[in-house]
Enzyme design. Structure first.
Site, PDB file in Angstrom:
ATOM      1  N   GLY A 173      54.410  33.697  29.902  1.00 14.53           N
ATOM      2  CA  GLY A 173      54.681  35.041  30.393  1.00 14.53           C
ATOM      3  C   GLY A 173      54.341  35.239  31.854  1.00 14.53           C
ATOM      4  O   GLY A 173      54.640  36.293  32.425  1.00 14.53           O
ATOM      5  N   GLY A 174      53.725  34.240  32.487  1.00 17.56           N
ATOM      6  CA  GLY A 174      53.333  34.365  33.898  1.00 17.56           C
ATOM      7  C   GLY A 174      54.497  34.153  34.847  1.00 17.56           C
ATOM      8  O   GLY A 174      55.640  33.960  34.434  1.00 17.56           O
ATOM      9  N   ILE A 176      55.301  31.648  37.136  1.00 19.38           N
ATOM     10  CA  ILE A 176      55.960  30.351  37.066  1.00 19.38           C
ATOM     11  C   ILE A 176      56.413  30.048  35.647  1.00 19.38           C
ATOM     12  O   ILE A 176      57.525  29.570  35.416  1.00 19.38           O
ATOM     13  CB  ILE A 176      55.024  29.235  37.571  1.00 19.38           C
ATOM     14  CG1 ILE A 176      54.723  29.428  39.051  1.00 19.38           C
ATOM     15  CG2 ILE A 176      55.653  27.865  37.354  1.00 19.38           C
ATOM     16  CD1 ILE A 176      55.908  29.227  39.944  1.00 19.38           C
ATOM     17  N   ASP A 236      51.282  32.407  25.202  1.00 13.80           N
ATOM     18  CA  ASP A 236      50.497  33.141  26.205  1.00 13.80           C
ATOM     19  C   ASP A 236      49.451  33.992  25.502  1.00 13.80           C
ATOM     20  O   ASP A 236      49.652  34.438  24.370  1.00 13.80           O
ATOM     21  CB  ASP A 236      51.415  34.034  27.050  1.00 13.80           C
ATOM     22  CG  ASP A 236      50.849  34.302  28.442  1.00 13.80           C
ATOM     23  OD1 ASP A 236      49.717  34.818  28.526  1.00 13.80           O
ATOM     24  OD2 ASP A 236      51.527  33.987  29.426  1.00 13.80           O
ATOM     25  N   SER A 243      45.239  31.311  22.872  1.00 17.40           N
ATOM     26  CA  SER A 243      44.545  30.811  24.060  1.00 17.40           C
ATOM     27  C   SER A 243      44.431  29.298  23.993  1.00 17.40           C
ATOM     28  O   SER A 243      44.212  28.727  22.911  1.00 17.40           O
ATOM     29  CB  SER A 243      43.144  31.434  24.149  1.00 17.40           C
ATOM     30  OG  SER A 243      42.386  30.805  25.156  1.00 17.40           O
ATOM     31  N   LYS A 288      45.835  23.381  46.277  1.00 15.25           N
ATOM     32  CA  LYS A 288      44.401  23.687  46.391  1.00 15.25           C
ATOM     33  C   LYS A 288      43.537  22.625  45.718  1.00 15.25           C
ATOM     34  O   LYS A 288      42.313  22.618  45.885  1.00 15.25           O
ATOM     35  CB  LYS A 288      44.118  25.073  45.812  1.00 15.25           C
ATOM     36  CG  LYS A 288      44.761  26.197  46.618  1.00 15.25           C
ATOM     37  CD  LYS A 288      44.590  27.549  45.957  1.00 15.25           C
ATOM     38  CE  LYS A 288      45.201  28.654  46.821  1.00 15.25           C
ATOM     39  NZ  LYS A 288      46.649  28.481  47.057  1.00 15.25           N
ATOM     40  N   LEU A 305      56.393  32.465  46.288  1.00 15.15           N
ATOM     41  CA  LEU A 305      56.709  33.807  46.778  1.00 15.15           C
ATOM     42  C   LEU A 305      56.819  34.797  45.634  1.00 15.15           C
ATOM     43  O   LEU A 305      57.540  34.575  44.669  1.00 15.15           O
ATOM     44  CB  LEU A 305      58.045  33.790  47.530  1.00 15.15           C
ATOM     45  CG  LEU A 305      58.055  33.095  48.892  1.00 15.15           C
ATOM     46  CD1 LEU A 305      59.490  32.953  49.377  1.00 15.15           C
ATOM     47  CD2 LEU A 305      57.236  33.874  49.888  1.00 15.15           C
ATOM     48  N   GLY A 306      56.087  35.906  45.747  1.00 16.85           N
ATOM     49  CA  GLY A 306      56.232  36.999  44.803  1.00 16.85           C
ATOM     50  C   GLY A 306      55.522  36.810  43.487  1.00 16.85           C
ATOM     51  O   GLY A 306      55.679  37.634  42.584  1.00 16.85           O
TER      52      GLY A 306
END
Length: 667
Positions: free
Chosen positions: A310-311, A313, A333, A362, A430, A469-470
């Site tokens: 649901g995120g 990406i 999710d 989870s 990161k 982006l976004g």
């Protein structure tokens, strides 16, 4: 039934009038046929032929009227008629003529067959021609009335509009603007770089020049709005066109998907038509070229699980995956709202029977994961579930480790135990020389991927890329909200840079990397050139009609905990060792040397520290990832701040220097 009867009775006068008209046209058709059939030397025969046909005329007209009536000719709305209706008229006229010829043959055989056949042709031409002529007259009258009203009307439809692109999309845009059901503006002219189109007309609108002529045409024709209608425009060229249009101070919009309307011009998806520009447009890169056959080979007719579906990406991955017709798509999710909305979106687009299941759970819950694998038996897993917000994970490092590290370990273990063929982990830039907990946990996930690849039959791989982006919580939505509220726009450091790609591009390259299927690989995506956040902020500020440092304040807030100035896609040990793949935007990082016994001992120690304190967790992370150098400082009040950084409001002189350093030629 009574209502239907009333409607039929109400339409009778129109049908009777048409029947009377058609009788006259049939008589005229036969007269023309006789005149043409018996011309010149045979003209003397005309009176005799007419005299022979007169007694038969009532019967001929009756046959035609019966055939036309029961054939549905008088049920056609000729205002909207097309070739199909003309074909129906031709068929009915042929049938009526056949009945007349058969009747004549059976009775006396006195009628001239050539006259009957030629008459049938003229009946089609006259009956059809009169109807289409009437439709044309009504259309011209309606346009005249519309033009008269437009001269006195003030509103959106009277807005002079310029369309960029004179191809199929440009024609669709013109048609959209002229549609009386919409109020997008009045197209005045088009521009196109194809010089052969200059001075031609698209749907009646002239092509007046090329894209470089836009500023001059805006002044000449008093253009208020510009619509970019070239769907193939991408990358640097799109940015150039957008900046040229923005320089005119006109409102600039783009054409949505021309396929998002049905045959009647009605939208099939909400928000179709023209849309406002967004950051993905002016940070656009060239379109990604995919090997669809290679991707389809491992997704088609397979059960595919997407964690964090649901995120940002995860949901885009689901949208892309469903196009390859999997046997079933599992959206997994812990947050039910976004997952539910995605499922509804897919069902609305592909139908209620689209093979999608939304599962709530989870990745920390190993029992729930085993349950999902036992029931659905997925063959492919895309792992996008993670805690990703850098400053929040600095405050709660133990939670980051529980979810990102041990949640991933749970998922890998369940997947390996239940015969999953392919496991694709989403990583981040990161993870390279991390300065924050989130990046460090992702680095450990990459290590887990390589250990499972070496010790199981499951093909495991990670895909490393930068900012999207976004996505939820990213910098661009934050900037936009700050600008809409009147500022200030907050930047953590004037020199900070980041890699960016669109959500769609990231998802497509993840699918392509998954198709490469070299187990144990860390695939690194080509993110292009890094973007200075200061430059990004100034673009957005100007995009919304403000001037940075003049009527929109930029405030430097200092680096946040865990944040660093420069993100990297490769570690020092990976420099100059990146291997190419078959795709020009995907590379492979060299494999890490991992001592399995030591690594799992450190994982056990890390799990023990989770029950103690956050500082112990951070110290253990440093032992496991030697390139991790935390940029965090725990204050007396238990809050966390960056160990280094600067704060304050940037003044005009400093802003000018920053802009000179970060200015993009395309801005």
């Amino acid at each position: 039934m009574k209502q239907d009867n009333r409607q039929i009775i109400k339409g009778l006068p129109r049908r009777i009038a048409l029947m009377c008209l058609d009788c006259g046209l049939i008589v005229l058709s036969y007269l023309i046929a006789i005149l043409l059939r018996f011309d010149a030397e045979n003209a003397y025969m005309r009176p005799g032929v007419i005299q022979t046909m007169l007694p038969w005329l009532p019967y001929i007209l009756l046959i035609y009227m019966i055939v036309f009536w029961f054939g549905g000719l008088y049920e056609i709305l000729w205002e909207y008629a097309g070739m199909r209706d003309l074909a129906q008229l031709t068929l009915l006229a042929g049938l009526a003529t056949g009945i007349v010829m058969f009747s004549d043959l059976m009775l006396r055989g006195v009628l001239y067959r050539t006259v009957l056949v030629m008459g049938a042709v003229f009946i089609v031409l006259l009956v059809g021609g009169v109807r289409f002529l009437w439709r044309g007259v009504k259309s011209l009258a309606a346009q005249a009335r519309s033009s008269k009203k437009a001269r006195h009307r003030v509103g959106p439809r009277s807005v002079p509009l310029l369309i960029v692109g004179a191809g199929n999309a440009g024609a669709w845009a013109v048609n959209l603007c002229k549609n009386k059901n919409h109020s997008f503006g009045d197209p005045v002219c088009l521009v196109d770089d194809d010089l052969t189109k200059k001075n031609l007309r698209v749907q009646g609108v002239p092509v007046r020049g090329t894209i470089s002529d836009i500023p001059e045409l805006v002044r000449k024709y008093h253009i208020v709005e510009i619509v970019i209608a070239i769907t193939s425009l991408k990358g640097e060229r799109l940015r150039e066109v957008i900046n040229l249009c923005n320089s005119t101070h006109c409102r600039v919009r783009m054409l949505s998907d021309p396929q998002a309307v049905d045959e009647n011009g009605n939208p099939t998806v909400p928000g179709y038509g023209l849309r406002e520009l967004n950051t993905a447009d002016f940070l656009s890169r060239d379109e990604v070229q995919l090997n669809n056959a290679q991707i389809s080979e491992y997704l088609h007719d397979k059960v595919v699980l997407v964690t964090g579906g649901g995120g940002s990406i995860g949901s885009e991955l689901c949208r892309q995956i469903i196009r390859y017709r999997p046997k079933q798509l599992l959206i997994f999710d812990i947050y039910e709202n976004c997952a539910y909305e995605l499922e509804m979106e897919l069902r609305n687009k592909y139908g209620s029977k689209v093979p999608v299941a939304t599962l709530i759970g989870s990745i920390r819950d190993k029992k729930r994961l085993d349950e999902v694998f036992e029931i659905y038996h997925p063959s492919v897993v895309f792992h996008a579930a993670a805690h990703k917000h850098v400053p929040l994970m600095e405050v709660s490092p133990a939670e980051a480790v529980k979810n990102n590290v041990f949640g991933t370990k749970n998922l890998l273990t369940s997947a390996a135990e239940h015969g999953v063929e392919r496991f694709v982990q989403l990583s981040t830039d990161k993870a390279v020389n991390p300065t924050n907990v989130m990046g460090c946990t992702k680095r450990i996930c990459e290590m887990l991927i390589q250990t499972f690849a070496q010790n199981t039959s499951m093909k495991c791989m990670a895909v490393r890329f930068g900012n999207v982006l976004g996505s939820h919580g990213s910098v661009i939505p934050l900037f936009e909200e700050q600008i809409k509220q009147g500022g200030p726009v907050t930047i953590t450091h004037p020199d900070i840079v980041r890699y960016f790609m669109t959500i769609t591009e990231a998802a497509q390259l993840v699918l392509q990397a998954g198709a490469l299927a070299k187990s144990g690989s860390i695939y690194v995506l080509d993110m292009g050139e890094p973007v200075k956040i200061m430059d990004l902020a100034t673009r957005l500020i100007r995009f919304y009609g403000y001037e940075p440092g003049v009527n929109m304040e930029i405030r430097i807030t200092g680096l946040r905990p865990g944040e660093k100035l420069y993100e990297e896609l490769m570690m020092d040990s990976e420099q100059n060792k990146m291997a190419k793949t078959a795709h020009d935007k995907i590379f492979i990082a060299p494999p890490m040397q991992i001592d399995l016994a030591t690594f799992y001992t450190q994982l056990q120690e890390l799990q023990q520290h989770l029950e103690n304190r956050d500082d112990a967790v951070v110290e253990q992370l440093q032992k496991m990832v030697t390139s991790y150098h935390p940029n965090r400082h725990v204050n007396k009040d238990h809050s966390v701040s960056a160990a280094s950084g600067n704060t304050g409001t940037i003044d005009k002189e400093e802003l000018s220097r920053a802009l000179n350093k970060t200015q993009d030629p395309a801005v």
